[in-house]
Design a protein around this motif. Structure first.
Motif, PDB file in Angstrom:
ATOM      1  N   ARG A  54       2.113   8.704   0.255  1.00  0.00           N
ATOM      2  CA  ARG A  54       2.052   7.239   0.239  1.00  0.00           C
ATOM      3  C   ARG A  54       2.516   6.649   1.568  1.00  0.00           C
ATOM      4  N   LEU A 105       0.712   4.248   4.508  1.00  0.00           N
ATOM      5  CA  LEU A 105       1.256   2.954   4.919  1.00  0.00           C
ATOM      6  C   LEU A 105       1.556   2.925   6.411  1.00  0.00           C
ATOM      7  N   ASP A 136      -0.183  -1.083   0.485  1.00  0.00           N
ATOM      8  CA  ASP A 136       0.388  -0.303  -0.602  1.00  0.00           C
ATOM      9  C   ASP A 136      -0.638   0.733  -1.032  1.00  0.00           C
ATOM     10  N   TYR A 137      -0.157   1.822  -1.615  1.00  0.00           N
ATOM     11  CA  TYR A 137      -1.027   2.967  -1.924  1.00  0.00           C
ATOM     12  C   TYR A 137      -0.471   3.691  -3.134  1.00  0.00           C
ATOM     13  N   LYS A 161      -3.607  -1.734  -1.789  1.00  0.00           N
ATOM     14  CA  LYS A 161      -3.556  -3.150  -1.424  1.00  0.00           C
ATOM     15  C   LYS A 161      -3.818  -3.227   0.078  1.00  0.00           C
TER      16      LYS A 161
END
Length: 226
Positions: free
Chosen positions: A137, A141, A148-149, A160
């Motif tokens: 993640r 980023l 977001d992930y 996102k």
């Protein structure tokens, strides 16, 4: 000290037994408590027990000992999470004990693929890799393209992100995002407003935030567009 005889209350609240109060287990127990879940944490390190005393129900015990788990009423919990990760032997023993108690749902933390494979073979229903997931993640980023992930399962991911320039000013129907890129815009958040579910007539503007779902590789390609 939690009431060990309150079996019916735990079952009604879908109680969760959390074994191990490292960073993963303590965070999990704290979050579940804030969400209103009935939690019992088990930790054998007296220093950690003292550190988290009062934050959520916990007991000092060695969960590698099946008798200790039985005395705690572990079999009354429909869900158990094994947060032990530093000791492979302890992780396997605790998980095996919960399997023997026929715990309906066992979640176990693994620190490697081999560790996860062993936990699955002995009966863990769900194996999680928190360090690997967090690293994955953060890597996305750090790339600067995503805000977001979250990888859900088998590559299916929700992100996102800001909209690529080629989409700005057009409706979703006009952009044909799913047809062209294989991803789906689930929601759009204009500046200062709440997220709304995306529909074909939703117009995407430069300062909007998008919630997009799809396979990780397709999302990465989509997010990489200028």
């Amino acid at each position: 000290m939690p009431n060990r005889n309150d079996k019916k209350e735990r079952e009604r609240n879908d109680g969760v037994l959390v074994v191990g109060l490292g960073r993963f287990g303590s965070s999990l127990a704290g979050t579940l408590t804030r969400l209103g879940q009935d939690v019992l944490a088990v930790e054998r390190d007296p220093d950690l027990v003292a550190q988290y005393s009062g934050q959520f129900p916990l007991v000092e015990a060695d969960a590698t000992n099946p008798t200790a788990l039985e005395q705690l009423g572990a079999k009354d919990f429909p869900v158990a999470v094994v947060g032990v990760g530093t000791s492979l032997e302890a992780s396997v023993l605790v998980t095996g004990n919960l399997v023997d108690l026929e715990t309906p749902q066992i979640w176990a933390k693994a620190v490697s693929v081999e560790h996860g494979r062993i936990l699955t073979r002995i009966g863990a229903h769900h194996v999680t890799f928190p360090e690997a997931d967090a690293g994955n993640r953060v890597a996305h980023l750090v790339s600067g393209k995503l805000l977001d992930y979250i990888e859900v399962e088998d590559g299916f991911t929700i992100v996102k992100m800001r909209p690529p320039k080629e989409l700005q000013g057009f409706t979703l129907a006009q952009t044909k995002i799913r047809e062209r890129y294989g991803v789906t815009v689930m929601g759009v958040k204009p500046p200062g407003e709440d997220f709304v579910y995306a529909v074909p007539d939703t117009r995407i503007m430069a300062n909007d935030l998008l919630v997009v779902s799809g396979h990780a590789e397709l999302l990465e390609r989509f997010a990489a567009r200028p």
